[in-house]
Scaffold this motif. Structure first.
Motif, PDB file in Angstrom:
ATOM      1  N   ASP A 119       0.839  -1.203   0.000  1.00  0.00           N
ATOM      2  CA  ASP A 119       0.000   0.000   0.000  1.00  0.00           C
ATOM      3  C   ASP A 119       0.873   1.252   0.000  1.00  0.00           C
ATOM      4  O   ASP A 119       0.951   1.977   0.997  1.00  0.00           O
ATOM      5  CB  ASP A 119      -0.922  -0.008   1.220  1.00  0.00           C
ATOM      6  CG  ASP A 119      -2.148   0.881   1.036  1.00  0.00           C
ATOM      7  OD1 ASP A 119      -2.073   1.812   0.216  1.00  0.00           O
ATOM      8  OD2 ASP A 119      -3.170   0.629   1.713  1.00  0.00           O
ATOM      9  N   PRO A 120       1.555   1.526  -1.120  1.00  0.00           N
ATOM     10  CA  PRO A 120       2.466   2.679  -1.163  1.00  0.00           C
ATOM     11  C   PRO A 120       1.769   4.015  -0.914  1.00  0.00           C
ATOM     12  O   PRO A 120       2.353   4.921  -0.322  1.00  0.00           O
ATOM     13  CB  PRO A 120       3.060   2.607  -2.580  1.00  0.00           C
ATOM     14  CG  PRO A 120       2.137   1.725  -3.360  1.00  0.00           C
ATOM     15  CD  PRO A 120       1.561   0.760  -2.383  1.00  0.00           C
ATOM     16  N   ALA A 121       0.512   4.146  -1.336  1.00  0.00           N
ATOM     17  CA  ALA A 121      -0.199   5.412  -1.122  1.00  0.00           C
ATOM     18  C   ALA A 121      -0.414   5.659   0.371  1.00  0.00           C
ATOM     19  O   ALA A 121      -0.217   6.780   0.868  1.00  0.00           O
ATOM     20  CB  ALA A 121      -1.535   5.393  -1.862  1.00  0.00           C
ATOM     21  N   ALA A 122      -0.808   4.600   1.097  1.00  0.00           N
ATOM     22  CA  ALA A 122      -1.017   4.748   2.537  1.00  0.00           C
ATOM     23  C   ALA A 122       0.298   5.024   3.250  1.00  0.00           C
ATOM     24  O   ALA A 122       0.348   5.817   4.206  1.00  0.00           O
ATOM     25  CB  ALA A 122      -1.669   3.488   3.102  1.00  0.00           C
ATOM     26  N   ASN A 123       1.388   4.414   2.790  1.00  0.00           N
ATOM     27  CA  ASN A 123       2.695   4.653   3.408  1.00  0.00           C
ATOM     28  C   ASN A 123       3.147   6.088   3.199  1.00  0.00           C
ATOM     29  O   ASN A 123       3.705   6.715   4.104  1.00  0.00           O
ATOM     30  CB  ASN A 123       3.727   3.679   2.840  1.00  0.00           C
ATOM     31  CG  ASN A 123       3.521   2.265   3.335  1.00  0.00           C
ATOM     32  OD1 ASN A 123       3.066   2.053   4.450  1.00  0.00           O
ATOM     33  ND2 ASN A 123       3.841   1.280   2.501  1.00  0.00           N
ATOM     34  N   ALA A 124       2.898   6.618   2.010  1.00  0.00           N
ATOM     35  CA  ALA A 124       3.289   8.001   1.727  1.00  0.00           C
ATOM     36  C   ALA A 124       2.533   8.969   2.624  1.00  0.00           C
ATOM     37  O   ALA A 124       3.080   9.992   3.060  1.00  0.00           O
ATOM     38  CB  ALA A 124       3.029   8.319   0.259  1.00  0.00           C
TER      39      ALA A 124
END
Length: 543
Positions: free
Chosen positions: A390-395
């Protein structure tokens, strides 16, 4: 001259399942686990863990695998944690109160091909298998028998005597996908690792329960899938005893009987359950003097409830604050800081945990001075490595290396942290920021109110206006007008809720919390208009 450092020669760490191995060797005959009239020693427990691990390995579980678990609390559920860790795989427990489609989502997200499903939930297995036909189901023992497919009890019994070594793991090897409760959007899988969790366990022992050893015992009153599972892992690290309630239905009387019978020394709970315990008549009928630490988390405890708990249980309360992503490791309020009156620093959730740094930041990431409210951010070895896939949530969750909790609060000059609520709970009425937590604390000082939730609802004139939903003490009679008039002399006019509703109970999550989204959903179900009437005859409008 600048020194040149090489990369670490090794990042290998201890596999968390080694604690079971160690206890079986050092404390072979010491009781590890109690459920009802059954108990298991550490030697028996570790043998079952190896047998369970052998059965999972035969089905392809190993490094990189995920094992989905849907179960009420049981010895097999707890054993599955260690068996999964032992193989270097990732444990994916669910809250057993979720709906089948929610468990299907978790199965898809975690890419699990092994599903340990308690026999009480055949419809969950059917839903997961329909969505993921390659899923292998193993039935955990429940109150309802199920004969369609392999049962964990049979697999374990057939493999007792097998020795399965603890797989080699690195600091960042995943061991647990802790799914968030999904208060905004779909749940996310926080990746907990062997290295991180080793720090968490040591931190809990240092900051929450110093002096814990194999003579201690812990009562489980919450689902092992989340905070209680972490707590019991801590108990296992010291060879201490874990005791389950006989069933998933909470009983204060049964809890106090078990504390007295087994001379239990600690427990992990949430404020709503602790409130139920100390308000129940059985608190005065059983000997609970063995308790040294009653650890609560998940939400701050209202002052009136905290004072009653101190009166009934003595100076044993320990509060910690922290999200699943930080595995609870942000702040701690130990027993000596739980005091009544001004000396108790009313409303604080304590000071920074050992090895953790907290920063209260504005929307641009600048640290705010003491006393100013902003978003609570944290760094330290307890912070998770990120959300799975979940790269968007990590960002969104990290900024300049700081984990952003989404919680609002401030720190005083002595380093004590105060929560004012979730960023998503705050509402803006007439251009003013309103923090529900502050209002809830004040309303609960009214002698007739035992529970309250304040939230903002849309309003065409003021943007949002406040609504208070209250639960009265048995036998109490209180009207909306009376409570609003009482508030008018204790709360700034622009902060006073515009409507008050009285319910028999507040909706609670599977973890005993009162999420505002559930309250909002229930208000809608009861026909409360989105456009709240402004009762100008009762309270001045916001300004």
């Amino acid at each position: 001259m600048n020194a040149v450092f090489q990369s670490p020669t090794s990042t290998r760490v201890m596999n968390l399942a080694y604690w079971s191995t160690h206890n079986a060797r050092r404390l072979a005959d010491h009781v590890a686990f109690v459920w009802g009239e059954k108990s298991w020693t550490w030697a028996e427990f570790d043998a079952r863990v190896s047998a369970f691990a052998a059965a999972l390995a035969e089905r392809g579980v190993g490094a990189g695998s995920t094992v989905l678990v849907h179960s009420k609390n049981s010895n097999e559920m707890f054993e599955s944690m260690f068996a999964t860790f032992r193989l270097g795989a990732t444990w994916v427990p669910t809250n057993f109160r979720l709906m089948p489609d929610e468990v299907v989502y978790i199965a898809d997200k975690s890419k699990s091909q092994i599903f340990l499903c308690q026999s009480d939930f055949p419809e969950y297995a059917a839903a997961v298998c329909a969505a993921r036909p390659d899923t292998q189901v193993i039935w955990l023992t429940g109150s309802e028998p199920h004969d369609d497919g392999p049962r964990a009890s049979d697999l374990i019994a057939a493999r007792l005597g097998c020795t399965v070594p603890n797989a080699a793991v690195d600091r960042d090897t995943p061991c647990w996908f802790l799914f968030t409760s999904g208060t905004t959007g779909k749940p996310k899988a926080a990746v907990l690792t062997h290295g991180q969790m080793a720090f968490v366990v040591n931190n809990h022992l240092a900051d929450l329960m110093p002096g814990t050893d194999c003579s201690d015992g812990s009562l489980v009153v919450a689902p092992l899938s989340h905070g209680a599972g972490v707590h019991q892992l801590i108990m296992a690290s010291r060879g201490a005893k874990t005791v389950l309630l006989p069933s998933e239905k909470f009983s204060a009387e049964q809890a106090f009987k078990l504390i007295e019978r087994h001379r239990l020394t600690n427990m992990f709970t949430v404020p709503t359950i602790l409130k139920m315990l100390v308000e129940h008549p059985s608190v005065d009928l059983h000997d609970h003097s063995s308790l040294r630490y009653v650890v609560y988390a998940g939400a701050p405890m209202y002052e009136v409830d905290k004072n009653l708990a101190l009166e009934k249980l003595g100076p044993v309360l320990v509060q910690y604050y922290g999200l699943g992503e930080v595995t609870g490791n942000i702040s701690v309020l130990p027993p000596q800081n739980h005091k009544q009156g001004a000396a108790g620093r009313a409303g604080t959730c304590g000071y920074e945990r050992t090895g953790i740094q907290v920063s209260v930041q504005d929307d641009e990431g600048n640290e705010l001075p003491c006393g100013e409210t902003g978003e609570i951010c944290a760094i330290g070895p307890a912070v998770f490595v990120g959300y799975y896939d979940d790269p968007a949530a990590n960002a969104k969750a990290f900024r300049n290396g700081w984990f952003r909790t989404g919680d609002l609060g401030y720190m005083d000059r002595d380093g004590y942290l105060y929560l004012t609520g979730r960023h998503s709970d705050m509402y803006i009425s007439g251009g003013s920021n309103i923090y529900p937590r502050e209002l809830e604390e004040k309303i609960l000082t009214h002698g007739d109110v035992t529970e309250v939730a304040v939230l903002g609802l849309p309003d065409s004139q003021w943007g949002e206006v406040g609504v208070a939903v209250c639960v009265l003490r048995p036998g109490a009679i209180l009207t909306e007008t009376q409570l609003l008039e009482w508030m008018s002399t204790r709360i700034a006019r622009y902060k006073i809720p515009k409507r008050v509703y009285f319910w028999d109970e507040l909706p609670k999550s599977g973890y005993g919390k009162v999420p505002k989204r559930l309250v909002k959903d229930e208000l809608a179900r009861r026909g409360v208009s989105v456009e709240i009437e402004i009762l100008k005859e009762k309270v001045d409008a916001p300004h």
